[in-house]
Design an enzyme around this catalytic site. Structure first.
Site, short mmCIF file in Angstrom:
data_model
loop_
_atom_site.label_atom_id
_atom_site.label_comp_id
_atom_site.label_asym_id
_atom_site.label_seq_id
_atom_site.Cartn_x
_atom_site.Cartn_y
_atom_site.Cartn_z
N THR A 350 0.82 -1.21 0.00
CA THR A 350 0.00 0.00 0.00
C THR A 350 0.86 1.27 0.00
O THR A 350 2.07 1.22 0.12
CB THR A 350 -0.94 0.00 1.21
OG1 THR A 350 -0.19 -0.23 2.41
CG2 THR A 350 -1.99 -1.09 1.07
N ASP A 351 0.18 2.42 -0.10
CA ASP A 351 0.85 3.71 -0.19
C ASP A 351 0.83 4.47 1.13
O ASP A 351 0.94 5.70 1.15
CB ASP A 351 0.16 4.58 -1.26
CG ASP A 351 0.06 3.85 -2.60
OD1 ASP A 351 1.07 3.29 -3.02
OD2 ASP A 351 -1.04 3.84 -3.18
N SER A 376 1.12 8.84 5.07
CA SER A 376 0.53 8.80 3.73
C SER A 376 1.62 9.16 2.74
O SER A 376 2.14 10.28 2.77
CB SER A 376 -0.65 9.78 3.62
OG SER A 376 -1.15 9.79 2.31
N ARG A 377 1.97 8.22 1.87
CA ARG A 377 3.08 8.46 0.95
C ARG A 377 2.66 9.17 -0.32
O ARG A 377 3.51 9.54 -1.13
CB ARG A 377 3.74 7.12 0.58
CG ARG A 377 4.22 6.33 1.78
CD ARG A 377 5.02 5.10 1.37
NE ARG A 377 5.33 4.29 2.53
CZ ARG A 377 4.65 3.22 2.90
NH1 ARG A 377 3.60 2.83 2.19
NH2 ARG A 377 5.00 2.52 3.97
N VAL A 378 1.37 9.35 -0.53
CA VAL A 378 0.87 9.97 -1.76
C VAL A 378 -0.01 11.18 -1.46
O VAL A 378 0.09 12.21 -2.09
CB VAL A 378 0.07 8.95 -2.61
CG1 VAL A 378 -0.52 9.62 -3.83
CG2 VAL A 378 0.97 7.81 -3.03
#
Length: 523
Positions: A350-351, A376-378
């Site tokens: 997941t992101d 949260s990477r995005v």
């Protein structure tokens, strides 16, 4: 000589009969008999959730097979001597020696707008007692993920309505954000609140319940109906008392339903609740089918079954409709062990993740989101500018507060700056609390968080903050609608708009009775 009436009718019937027989004769002469090869196998073994079948040499992987009693199965193991079949119905009345027929059809489900508002099982069959579903078409449950070149960057936020998530752990449309935590920490509540917040956004939702108790699923459906969310939501249910085959198929079927709208250019949100039970169902099937076990008895392809599922969630480019599919998979941890096998697999797929802490939950800090362990990477790239202008300072001050709070427990004498930081952090934490089923609009969240970062709550007791927050939300909604519209449209807050918003919040807070002890710094 006159003809009798009865003679005319008899002759008419004879003519009609002759015409009918001639038509039948011509049809029989035109019809050419054809030979059709049908494979019929026989059940050699029936287990809990699986069956072994011999006599189907050309059956395809994931093809539906039908037993003599009408029950369905899916071919999974294609061995030389027999076929391992996963049962998609109860095993009642299945016995060794029973005939099995190929259907020639890969497992598929109905898709289309007819699915909105319905509750279906993993095969797309309605379970809400509202009659048959007249779907536009059917699609296979297993489909390839979109190609990399068909995808577009995640640029649009998916608002959850939760202050702590939208401000500090934002989610974008097309992102895959994991929700994890121990049991009974509010994971499903976060997902359901996110669905409720899509009421006016045009986002379609799919909620997939895997291995849950029927009472828990019924409660979620009742909440969705009460808050008018079922009109844009489809619920796919594979309960804990259903065969493991249905539990394994359910998330793929739910994704196929959601993909139809994504490819039509719509934005879709899908919740998998939860993938821990999905992994256990697959492990059970694999062990019964005699697949080699690996770590924790999971088969070697356990990572692949989740990666091929979650890779289907993305944001398509304009040439492919521009739709998006946002995935919120849920996974359960044991004793806060984030390094267990399935959680680490899903974290790597997941992101980002939203971690719910049982410690915070026991303290009544709801939603119990642990900001330090969540990321949260995005979503930060897709976050609204009004959030980005304050999110960095808010996250930094909250992280400093958590470290100082742990240190202060040792009873160390604190200086004035440290004491002030603790007081501010406690008020930030109080503001980030939020009741269930009460997602907030963007403008109201921004106003409250702006008041927090500017210290407008410092003169209030902690018990007064919920009332002050309600007053701020009402004030900005009624007194500065132009600024609210500016925020909702995704514009940045200029200095003038920021001052107007702050003044409305300050006026609302000043109408609250102050607490002298808090004002003097003694609370």
């Amino acid at each position: 000589m006159r003809d009798e009436p009865g003679m005319n009718s008899t002759m008419g019937l004879a003519s009609l009969a002759e015409l009918a027989f001639d038509a039948v004769a011509r049809t029989r002469q035109a019809a050419e008999p054809t030979l059709e090869l049908r494979e019929i196998g026989r059940v050699s073994y029936v287990g809990e959730g699986i069956a072994r079948v011999s006599g189907l040499p050309t059956v395809q992987a994931e093809e539906l097979v039908r037993f003599d009693n009408g029950r369905l199965g899916m071919a999974m193991n294609l061995d030389a001597g027999e076929v391992g079949v996963v049962l998609l119905d109860e095993r009642e009345d299945l016995d060794a020696g029973m005939k099995v027929h190929r259907t020639g059809r890969i497992l598929d489900v109905p898709v289309g707008d007819a699915m909105l508002g319905r509750v279906v099982d993993a095969l797309g069959r309605p379970v809400d007692h509202r009659g048959a579903i007249r779907a536009e078409r059917r699609r296979p449950v297993e489909r390839e993920a979109p190609a990399i070149m068909d995808r577009a960057p995640v640029e649009t936020p998916l608002q959850t309505g939760l202050k702590v998530v939208d401000a500090l752990i934002p989610v974008g449309r097309g992102q895959r954000e994991l929700i994890l935590g121990d049991r009974q920490t509010g994971k499903t509540a976060v997902a359901v609140d996110t669905i409720l917040n899509q009421r006016e956004t045009g986002v379609y939702c799919v909620y997939c319940a895997i291995g849950q108790r029927n009472a828990a699923v019924a409660s979620v459906i009742a909440d969705l109906q009460e808050y008018e969310a079922m009109r844009y939501t489809t619920v796919v249910v594979a309960g804990g008392d259903e065969p493991p085959g249905l539990q394994f198929v359910a998330p793929y079927a739910a994704t196929t339903i959601a993909e139809f709208w994504m490819e039509a250019g719509r934005d879709v949100l899908i919740v998998y609740d939860d993938l821990t039970r999905h992994a256990r169902a697959y492990r059970e099937l694999s062990l019964l089918l005699r697949r080699p076990p690996g770590r924790e008895a999971f088969p070697g392809d356990i990572f692949y079954i989740h990666s091929r599922l979650l890779e289907r969630a993305t944001h398509l480019d304009e040439d492919h409709g521009g739709g998006s599919l946002t995935a919120l998979p849920v996974v359960e941890t044991e004793a806060q062990n984030l390094s267990a096998y399935i959680p680490t697999n899903l974290i790597s797929i997941t992101d980002g993740q939203i971690y719910l802490s049982p410690t915070l939950f026991q303290k009544g800090i709801l939603p119990a989101v642990d900001v330090g362990r969540s990321v949260s990477r995005v979503g930060g790239k897709a976050q609204m500018p009004a959030y980005r202008q304050m999110a960095g300072a808010l996250r930094l001050s909250y992280a400093q507060f958590e470290e100082l709070e742990d240190f202060a427990r040792f009873g160390t004498r604190l200086d004035e700056d440290t004491h002030r930081t603790l007081q501010h952090g406690r008020r930030v934490r109080e503001v980030l609390k939020q009741s269930q089923y009460a997602p907030l609009p963007v403008a109201e969240q921004v106003a409250v968080l702006l008041a927090t970062t500017n210290g407008l709550f410092e003169g209030l007791d902690l018990s007064q903050i919920p009332e002050a927050e309600n007053r701020i939300r009402k004030a900005v909604r009624e007194d500065v609608p132009d600024v609210c519209l500016q925020i909702d449209e995704g514009q940045s807050l200029d200095d003038a708009s920021r001052d107007v918003l702050l003044q409305a919040a300050r006026t609302a807070v000043q109408s609250m009775p102050s607490n002298p002890e808090v004002a003097n710094g003694n609370a």
